[in-house]
Write an enzyme that holds these catalytic residues in place. Structure first.
Site, PDB file in Angstrom:
ATOM      1  N   LYS A  78       0.566  -1.617   0.579  1.00  0.00           N
ATOM      2  CA  LYS A  78      -0.364   0.302  -0.075  1.00  0.00           C
ATOM      3  C   LYS A  78       0.349   1.728   0.165  1.00  0.00           C
ATOM      4  O   LYS A  78       1.779   0.976   0.223  1.00  0.00           O
ATOM      5  CB  LYS A  78      -1.044   0.373   1.260  1.00  0.00           C
ATOM      6  CG  LYS A  78      -2.192   1.118   1.444  1.00  0.00           C
ATOM      7  CD  LYS A  78      -3.066   0.641   2.346  1.00  0.00           C
ATOM      8  CE  LYS A  78      -3.724   2.022   2.840  1.00  0.00           C
ATOM      9  NZ  LYS A  78      -4.840   1.033   3.503  1.00  0.00           N
ATOM     10  N   SER A 153     -10.424   1.600   2.566  1.00  0.00           N
ATOM     11  CA  SER A 153      -9.123   2.956   2.093  1.00  0.00           C
ATOM     12  C   SER A 153      -7.929   1.928   1.145  1.00  0.00           C
ATOM     13  O   SER A 153      -7.134   2.122  -0.108  1.00  0.00           O
ATOM     14  CB  SER A 153      -8.505   3.720   2.781  1.00  0.00           C
ATOM     15  OG  SER A 153      -7.479   3.018   3.951  1.00  0.00           O
ATOM     16  N   SER A 177     -10.168  -0.667   6.833  1.00  0.00           N
ATOM     17  CA  SER A 177      -9.481  -0.062   5.805  1.00  0.00           C
ATOM     18  C   SER A 177      -9.047  -0.971   5.322  1.00  0.00           C
ATOM     19  O   SER A 177      -8.756  -1.728   3.857  1.00  0.00           O
ATOM     20  CB  SER A 177      -8.959   1.343   5.659  1.00  0.00           C
ATOM     21  OG  SER A 177      -9.271   1.894   5.668  1.00  0.00           O
TER      22      SER A 177
END
Lengths: 487, 102
Positions: A78, A153, A177
């Site tokens: 990420k 997210s 997330s």
């Protein structure tokens, strides 16, 4: 389409590498070619690190040591996890061009394991959002339906794994997330116990809630990745000095006699019929496998979203003060004074959702609002923890849906922050209490996956994997995969 | 306890947070913040008398380490990240207003 990871587990890939059926370099080249062909549509990656990935793969081949189950295997990370010398931005304009001068501890652990980081996965800006639509750079699509959001997210991480671009990815989870995008893409997503994985080098959003964890297609893969990234780190004073067990140790054991609690609040208003039906059917399956299932109550669940948004925003507003245009990243070009550097840089550098949370947090911490908002939220956090403790005195784990609804359309909810926030109602309490939570695909409705959430006692990730694996093995939902077209 | 946030208050908070908004944006943000704050006021229903607040769930108290200086030797790399630098220092516009340069 050239190549994908739909039919291979990490153990399969490791066996192929060990047997010399494929080299790490070949595997990495195939992976990069496939991402190039498929990502124009999917938009899962904000940037690729092709040269570094190939160099790493060659180095692993040269060493020839595949004893680590991740050695020589490509993965995605990420965009809020620091990689030394490689641009990392948190999908924010304010960090454009930023190259960290150190590795996050999880990055170091991956590198030591021989993992091949192919690129940075897209995300909501600074992990603030539930649809990956607040990214400054691009909008990622759901791997199963390109008109729908991938969740967030960690939406890029989830889409990349679901579309077979990489066998696993790391995400971060502050209020859901990892678990929510895992649910939206039919994956296994684990938010470990707070303190299990070092946060050093993770761009801080809400430091008392943030954890890094893996997204994978199968339960076993997930446990293997968690094995590699866990452990005490002297650079993160909130990481816990506990021995890291083999998280796969209970995988394969039956779940007879396992005591499962199902909170009635997790099936109340706001939960769609499709989600409720699918998850209830999954719970019946767990019962058929020998688990005992009882209804319980977590009475403060309905206050979780409010408490979370106050606490998270307050911590974030403080954490994001560091982005001021002085030391790194973007600086507004027209600033004439120092005050203008701060204000113009932050005004131009942050997107709306980030500004909204900074504003809410700054407000909650201001003198007139502190008691009614910040302190009140922290007290409700205590009550939520108490609810969980009561249930865990009698039960091994808690089971319910991961999200109230299935994935919604791109652009559908982004204009309505409040509705978006309420989508986190089932994942938030787990972060507030610091517990481990795992989402697993409970099946499909209308061609889209539905996630089931398993919540465990602190540091009992192994039991979550045990139950998730038992469920996975009677259903094999991971055999189904989205249609991915390459260019 | 109905807290309503005025546009002036939002402007003040923006100033504290070092953000600037146009009048129209301020209007928009005030509306959204009011809605979110109203949602959060639901918390007032809960009796929290004598409930201790929780700010962290870590079981750790403190991790103490030896007080040993550690030079990361990364001055050059750090300076390279700064938007503007001069003479091995990070350069910023004038800090003092209305005074002659020293």
């Amino acid at each position: 389409m050239t190549f994908n990871y739909f039919d291979k587990t990490l153990a399969d890939l490791n066996a192929d590498l060990k047997a010399g059926k494929i080299t790490a370099e070949e595997l990495t080249k195939e992976t990069l070619a496939n991402i190039q062909a498929t990502d124009e549509d999917l938009q899962a990656f904000v940037r690729m690190h092709e040269d570094e990935a190939l160099a790493k793969a060659r180095a692993v081949d040269e060493k020839g040591d595949f004893s680590n189950p991740l050695a020589g295997i490509p993965m995605a990370i990420k965009d809020n996890i620091a990689t030394n010398g490689l641009e990392t931005t948190g999908a924010s304009h304010i960090l454009s061009g930023f190259k960290p001068v150190y590795d996050a501890t999880v990055t170091t652990k991956l590198n030591d394991a021989g993992a091949v980081i192919v690129g940075k996965a897209n995300m909501d800006e600074f992990a603030m959002g539930g649809s990956t639509e607040t990214s400054y750079y691009k909008k990622t699509k759901n791997a199963w339906d390109h008109t729908k959001v991938p969740g967030g997210s960690s939406g890029g991480s989830a889409a990349a794994v679901a579309a077979g671009q990489v066998p696993y990815a790391l995400g971060s989870d502050t209020g859901g997330s990892i678990r929510q995008p895992a649910a939206f893409n039919g994956l296994v997503g684990m938010k470990p116990t707070y303190g299990r994985v070092s946060r050093f080098g993770l761009f801080a959003m809400a430091s008392s809630l943030d954890q890094i964890g893996p997204l994978t297609r199968t339960v076993k893969d997930n446990a293997l990745v968690l094995n590699a990234i866990s452990g005490f780190d002297k650079k993160d004073s909130t990481s816990v000095e506990l021995e890291v067990p083999d998280f796969a140790e209970k995988i394969g054991q039956d779940i007879k006699g396992m005591k499962i609690a199902v909170p009635e609040e997790y099936f109340q208003e706001g939960i769609s019929d499709e989600v409720a039906t699918q998850v209830k059917a999954a719970i019946v399956q767990l019962e058929a496998m020998g688990a005992t299932v009882d209804k319980v109550s977590l009475p403060h669940t309905q206050y979780g979203v409010a408490a979370y948004y106050i606490l998270m925003s307050s911590e974030a507003s403080s954490n994001l003060q560091r982005y001021d245009g002085i030391r790194y990243g973007f600086r507004a070009p027209d600033a004439k004074s120092l005050e203008e550097v701060y204000k113009n840089t932050r005004t131009e550098g942050f997107g709306d959702e980030v500004k909204r949370r900074i504003m809410l947090g700054t407000f909650s911490l201001s003198a007139g609002a502190y008691d009614a908002f910040f302190k009140k939220a922290a007290q409700i956090r205590t009550l939520i923890i108490g609810d969980f403790n009561k249930v865990f005195a009698d039960y091994d784990l808690i089971v319910g849906p991961t999200t109230p609804t299935q994935p919604y359309g791109i652009g559908e909810e982004i204009g309505d922050p409040k509705t978006m926030y309420l989508g986190d109602v089932l994942t938030i309490p787990v972060n507030l209490a610091g517990l481990p939570g795992l989402s697993i695909n409970a099946g499909f409705n209308g061609g889209m996956p539905v996630g089931m959430q398993l919540i465990g006692k602190p540091f009992d990730e192994a039991t979550l994997y045990q139950v998730a694996y038992a469920f996975e093995q009677v259903n094999h939902f991971y055999d189904q995969h989205p249609v991915v077209e390459g260019k | 306890m109905a807290t309503s946030i005025s546009k002036e208050e939002v402007a003040h908070v923006a100033d504290l947070a070092k953000l600037s908004f146009s009048d129209q944006e301020l209007e928009h943000f005030t509306g959204q913040l009011q809605e979110i704050v109203a949602m959060c006021e639901k918390m007032a229903e809960v009796d929290t008398t004598n409930v201790e607040p929780t700010f962290s769930v870590t079981p750790n108290v403190n991790h103490l380490r030896e007080d040993v200086a550690d030079n990361w030797h990364e001055k050059k790399a750090l300076l390279a990240q700064a938007p503007d630098e001069a003479a091995d220092l990070i350069k910023v516009p004038a800090i003092l207003n209305g005074e002659d340069e020293a």
